[in-house]
Design a protein around this motif. Structure first.
Motif, short mmCIF file in Angstrom:
data_model
loop_
_atom_site.label_atom_id
_atom_site.label_comp_id
_atom_site.label_asym_id
_atom_site.label_seq_id
_atom_site.Cartn_x
_atom_site.Cartn_y
_atom_site.Cartn_z
N UNK A 154 1.01 5.28 -5.06
CA UNK A 154 0.27 5.63 -3.85
C UNK A 154 0.36 4.58 -2.74
N UNK A 155 0.39 3.27 -3.03
CA UNK A 155 0.51 2.32 -1.92
C UNK A 155 1.80 2.44 -1.13
N UNK A 156 2.79 3.15 -1.67
CA UNK A 156 4.06 3.34 -0.95
C UNK A 156 4.03 4.53 -0.01
N UNK A 157 3.00 5.37 -0.10
CA UNK A 157 2.99 6.58 0.73
C UNK A 157 2.75 6.34 2.22
N UNK A 158 1.92 5.35 2.64
CA UNK A 158 1.78 5.13 4.09
C UNK A 158 3.10 4.73 4.78
N UNK A 159 3.85 3.74 4.27
CA UNK A 159 5.11 3.44 4.95
C UNK A 159 6.11 4.59 4.86
N UNK A 160 6.09 5.32 3.77
CA UNK A 160 6.97 6.48 3.62
C UNK A 160 6.66 7.50 4.71
N UNK A 161 5.37 7.75 4.94
CA UNK A 161 4.97 8.70 5.99
C UNK A 161 5.37 8.19 7.36
N UNK A 162 5.19 6.89 7.59
CA UNK A 162 5.55 6.33 8.90
C UNK A 162 7.04 6.51 9.19
N UNK A 163 7.89 6.22 8.22
CA UNK A 163 9.33 6.30 8.44
C UNK A 163 9.77 7.73 8.73
N UNK A 204 -3.20 -1.11 1.46
CA UNK A 204 -2.77 -0.66 2.79
C UNK A 204 -3.51 -1.38 3.89
N UNK A 205 -4.82 -1.45 3.79
CA UNK A 205 -5.63 -2.09 4.83
C UNK A 205 -5.37 -3.59 4.89
N UNK A 206 -5.11 -4.22 3.75
CA UNK A 206 -4.78 -5.66 3.76
C UNK A 206 -3.47 -5.89 4.49
N UNK A 207 -2.47 -5.07 4.21
CA UNK A 207 -1.17 -5.22 4.88
C UNK A 207 -1.30 -4.96 6.37
N UNK A 208 -1.98 -3.89 6.75
CA UNK A 208 -2.11 -3.55 8.17
C UNK A 208 -2.88 -4.62 8.93
N UNK A 209 -3.99 -5.10 8.35
CA UNK A 209 -4.76 -6.15 9.03
C UNK A 209 -3.98 -7.45 9.09
N UNK A 210 -3.26 -7.78 8.00
CA UNK A 210 -2.44 -8.99 8.00
C UNK A 210 -1.33 -8.91 9.02
N UNK A 211 -0.64 -7.76 9.09
CA UNK A 211 0.43 -7.60 10.07
C UNK A 211 -0.12 -7.64 11.49
N UNK A 212 -1.29 -7.06 11.69
CA UNK A 212 -1.93 -7.11 13.01
C UNK A 212 -2.24 -8.55 13.40
N UNK A 213 -2.73 -9.33 12.45
CA UNK A 213 -3.01 -10.73 12.74
C UNK A 213 -1.73 -11.49 13.10
N UNK A 214 -0.66 -11.23 12.37
CA UNK A 214 0.62 -11.90 12.65
C UNK A 214 1.12 -11.54 14.03
N UNK A 215 1.07 -10.27 14.39
CA UNK A 215 1.55 -9.85 15.71
C UNK A 215 0.67 -10.38 16.83
N UNK A 256 -4.51 3.87 13.44
CA UNK A 256 -4.93 2.84 14.41
C UNK A 256 -3.82 1.81 14.64
N UNK A 257 -3.21 1.34 13.55
CA UNK A 257 -2.19 0.30 13.65
C UNK A 257 -0.98 0.81 14.43
N UNK A 258 -0.52 2.01 14.11
CA UNK A 258 0.67 2.54 14.77
C UNK A 258 0.38 2.85 16.23
N UNK A 295 0.54 6.93 20.60
CA UNK A 295 -0.34 7.89 19.93
C UNK A 295 0.44 9.03 19.28
N UNK A 296 1.60 9.38 19.81
CA UNK A 296 2.38 10.45 19.19
C UNK A 296 2.84 10.05 17.79
N UNK A 297 3.44 8.87 17.70
CA UNK A 297 3.91 8.41 16.39
C UNK A 297 2.72 8.19 15.44
N UNK A 298 1.62 7.70 15.98
CA UNK A 298 0.43 7.50 15.14
C UNK A 298 -0.08 8.82 14.58
N UNK A 299 -0.12 9.84 15.42
CA UNK A 299 -0.59 11.16 14.97
C UNK A 299 0.35 11.75 13.94
#
Length: 523
Positions: free
Chosen positions: A329-338, A151-162, A109-111, A117-121
């Motif tokens: 495990x908390x490092x796997x979402x950003x690893x996947x994104x990159x 993960x959800x705290x970081x994503x929601x916090x970053x969404x709020x900042x943006x 959702x965040x990406x 949607x391509x990068x998110x998928x």
């Protein structure tokens, strides 16, 4: 559906519902094929089972004694699942499954919102086909739940900042971030706020977004966090005065800063772990820092968040000497994104070649995920399930389970026992406090409730005395095949069932009366 359309679903999917459904099916596909693993799955599901059987949702208990290694959120969620769906492996792993699903869908959702949607998928597909993430979502311990809430705290916090920077309403999302942080505290303690807070703070400083700091450190959000997270901790300290020192000082600061605990590893331990546990995706990580587009502010902003997030988690958990695989495990979402970002850029430039490599990697990753879980299921021969399944239909409420010099954490769950077992061992051994194992866990728990300790932790002599004074019905005695060395009179009893590692004796009241009349020796 044509081959091209089928492949496109793994490259660019715009339907959130399809993403959620596909992710849920994939993560749960093999979650029920193996028994609970020891010690972690047996321990944590066993505690949830005790909550279910006792009805006491406030105090986590291990064999009837307060167990304060971890806060209660995982136990609560697992108890709820067991109460709704029954005492089976799949419901026992539901908290981790749902946590993995939420983390993955949150990343998607965040990406999709801030990129496309391509990068998110690509991000969610690569994330859920990392073997460590796939297996972690099917492992009944706290690691995936904690990773998901971070993960959800970081994503929601970053969404709020943006949103704040875009001059859009942001406080509702910021409040959600504080709620996730509070749940993270209830799941694992201080790291529920320290890790996401550290990532977001460093990201703001890196981007020189000083003006956002006062808005993010929001007093109503802080009060909301405290209202959700603190009552349970205060009540435990009120009920058990040694709780704060044991949970906060010992299990947070001492375990982080001192040696002497299990799983001592070198500082660099997580570097090969990340590479191996995310194969075959990890080799593509090198492309994440090639052909970086510095002209797209949105792309650079998300990239910096992901890099800081990944590095902060890895460095933080590399500092203590005690290390476990699940901590990363908390490092796997950003690893996947990159990794996904590099594939997305490649697909835009040379779609045919990039798609060939992507599909090949995805195929290998899917096979690796399933092979890992199936391999563990075939190799794990320690579970009490097979023997317990033979005894469970015969176990009656008055019966008493006795464990001789071991504590199989999964046995109460598979027996569906309704009361604590008696654990017979040398509880006066001074070495107990020096070894981080099942005996220390039980002894520590007994320090918070001396009456329960005296009721369930017995020396051989105390067990022999109770044997002749108790009005219990049938005794089910579990131990190693060598248990008669500790209780010699067991040699005269037929074994109810056994395997290479364990034996189970069933003593009827008549046999107990006979032996009590003969004053059985306990060695």
């Amino acid at each position: 559906m044509s081959t091209n359309k089928w492949l496109s679903a793994f490259v660019d999917t715009r339907s959130m519902w399809l993403v959620m459904l596909a992710t849920a099916v994939w993560l749960s596909a093999t979650a029920g094929i193996r028994p609970l693993m020891l010690p972690d799955e047996g321990r944590y599901v066993g505690i949830a089972w005790e909550i279910l059987t006792t009805g006491d949702w406030l105090v986590p208990r291990l064999d009837g004694m307060p167990f304060f290694h971890k806060p209660p959120l995982f136990y609560w969620l697992t108890t709820l699942s067991l109460s709704l769906f029954g005492a089976h492996e799949l419901p026992a792993r539901a908290a981790s499954l749902v946590a993995g699903l939420f983390a993955a869908v949150g990343l998607y959702w965040f990406v999709r919102r801030y990129r496309d949607s391509q990068l998110a998928t690509l991000s969610i597909v690569i994330l859920v086909t990392q073997p460590i993430f796939y297996a972690g979502s099917q492992f009944a311990n706290l690691d995936m739940l904690v990773a998901s809430l971070i993960t959800l705290t970081i994503l929601a916090g970053a969404d709020a900042i943006l949103r704040l920077e875009e001059k859009l309403p942001y406080r509702a999302v910021l409040a959600i971030s504080y709620v996730f942080a509070a749940l993270g505290i209830l799941a694992k303690g201080l790291i529920g706020i320290v890790l996401p807070g550290g990532v977001l703070l460093l990201w703001l400083l890196w981007r020189r977004a000083w003006r956002s700091l006062p808005a993010i450190f929001w007093l109503p959000g802080t009060l909301l966090l405290l209202l959700i997270a603190l009552p349970w901790f205060f009540w435990m300290q009120h009920s058990y005065p040694g709780f704060f020192d044991y949970f906060v000082v010992y299990h947070h600061f001492r375990r982080f800063s001192e040696t002497g605990f299990n799983n001592q590893m070198a500082f660099w331990f997580y570097i090969p772990v990340i590479f191996l546990a995310t194969l075959p995706w990890s080799p593509w990580f090198a492309r994440a820092f090639v052909q970086v587009d510095h002209g797209d502010a949105g792309r650079v902003g998300l990239r910096s968040l992901m890099v800081i997030w990944f590095l902060f988690i890895v460095v933080f958990f590399s500092l203590p000497s005690s290390k476990l695989l699940g901590y990363i495990l908390p490092a796997t979402p950003p690893f996947a994104y990159l990794i996904a970002e590099s594939f997305s850029h490649w697909l835009d430039r040379d779609r045919t070649r990039a798609l060939r490599w992507y599909v090949g990697s995805l195929s290998l990753a899917s096979i690796a995920c399933v092979a890992l879980v199936v391999g563990v299921a075939l190799a794990d021969k320690v579970s009490a399930k097979s023997l317990a399944s033979k005894a469970s239909p015969l176990l009656q409420p008055p019966d008493q389970v006795v464990l001789v010099d071991q504590y199989p954490y999964d046995l109460p769950f598979y027996l569906q026992a309704r009361k604590p077992a008696w654990v017979v061992s040398d509880w006066q051994d001074p070495e107990i406090a020096k070894r981080d194992n099942w005996r220390k866990e039980l002894a520590d728990a007994g320090e918070f409730d001396h009456a329960s300790r005296q009721a369930v932790l017995l020396t051989p002599a105390e067990f022999a005395a109770r044997l002749c004074s108790s009005a219990a019905g049938v005794l089910w005695i579990w131990g190693k095949p060598s248990a008669p060395e500790l209780l010699p009179w067991l040699q005269q009893q037929p074994v109810f069932t056994a395997d290479q590692r364990h034996a189970l004796w069933r003593l009827q009241p008549a046999a107990l009366r006979k032996f009590c009349g003969e004053k059985p020796s306990n060695g």
